[in-house]
Write a protein that holds these residues in place. Structure first.
Motif: not given
Length: 280
Positions: A137-153
């Protein structure tokens, strides 16, 4: 002519430009300028994306460059070597996930890990025998878990407030302690030693100040224990019998505490002077 890569934007750019200016090099007048020749110092500057700098230096197209240690590791350019830490743009990379869900790196086998530095994170995990699914990802990584894109950042952590606001909890070891670094291509290019001396002089000037004070001669030993200086103190006799003038180089951080202690001891005319350049 020494060919130097400089970040053209981002958190590294402004401080890198300031350091080079303080080191006596010509800068660019327009932020859109990508190339500057400093004939007086026999150097040539190329202003590039911070993420690309290690690639250019590793290829030998440029001799040295300023970038982040994290970026150097992420792009995996082994032919570009770090030769000096520059003391700014410090950051810490950590893993974060839902509270209570993960506690160790070993639990990340097969887990989706989002990061803006997938190469860096992948190397870290593989060194520990862990094979995760990297989500670049390129930025706003902390939203990835909430949005279901990842399990961990895996991301930069300062106070941890941003991660907590995103409902995440830090776990596992530090991935990397990063900061701005000077990198070099294989072999030593002419002019690199001069650049290094100048940048080190700037770092000393930023971290230290000159401290001058007068005090009774019999108190010198006690005073020098309070402020020993970077090297030996300079002590000169004054016109008034029994008094001396002392000059030392001390860290900028904590200088007011040192001044207070010296005054309490009996020192007077305590002066602090900024250092604009140094060669030690």
């Amino acid at each position: 002519m020494l060919r130097i890569a400089v970040p053209n934007k981002g958190s590294l750019s402004e401080t890198a430009a300031e350091m080079l200016a303080e080191a006596g090099y010509a800068g660019r007048r327009d932020s859109k300028t990508l190339h500057v020749i400093d004939a007086d110092n026999d150097v040539e500057f190329f202003f590039l994306r911070p993420r690309d700098i290690a690639t250019y230096v590793a290829s030998g197209a440029l001799d040295v460059g300023i970038t982040g240690r994290d970026l150097l590791r992420d792009v995996r350019q082994e032919d570009a070597r770090e030769i000096e830490s520059l003391g700014f743009a410090r950051s810490t990379f950590r893993f974060a996930g839902p509270p209570g869900r993960y506690s160790t790196v070993e639990e990340l086998n097969g887990v989706r890990v989002a990061s803006a530095y997938p190469g860096l994170v992948d190397d870290f995990l593989r060194e520990r025998g862990v094979e995760a699914v990297l989500v670049p990802l390129d930025g706003a990584v902390e939203s990835a878990v909430r949005l279901g894109v990842a399990d961990v950042i895996a991301d930069v952590v300062e106070t941890g407030t941003t991660l907590r606001q995103a409902g995440l909890e830090i776990f596992g070891p530090v991935i990397i302690e990063s900061e701005a670094v000077l990198i070099s291509r294989p072999g030593d290019a002419d002019g690199t030693d001069t650049l290094l001396r100048r940048l080190r002089g700037v770092m000393v000037a930023r971290q230290y100040v000159l401290l001058d004070y007068d005090l009774p001669e019999e108190l010198v030993d006690q005073a020098v224990r309070i402020s020993p200086g970077r090297e030996s103190a300079t002590i000169s006799p004054l016109r008034d019998a029994g008094w001396v003038a002392v000059r030392v180089m001390i860290p900028r951080r904590g200088m007011n505490r040192v001044m207070d202690e010296l005054y309490a001891l009996g020192a007077r005319a305590i002066l602090v002077t900024a250092i604009h350049a140094a060669r030690l």
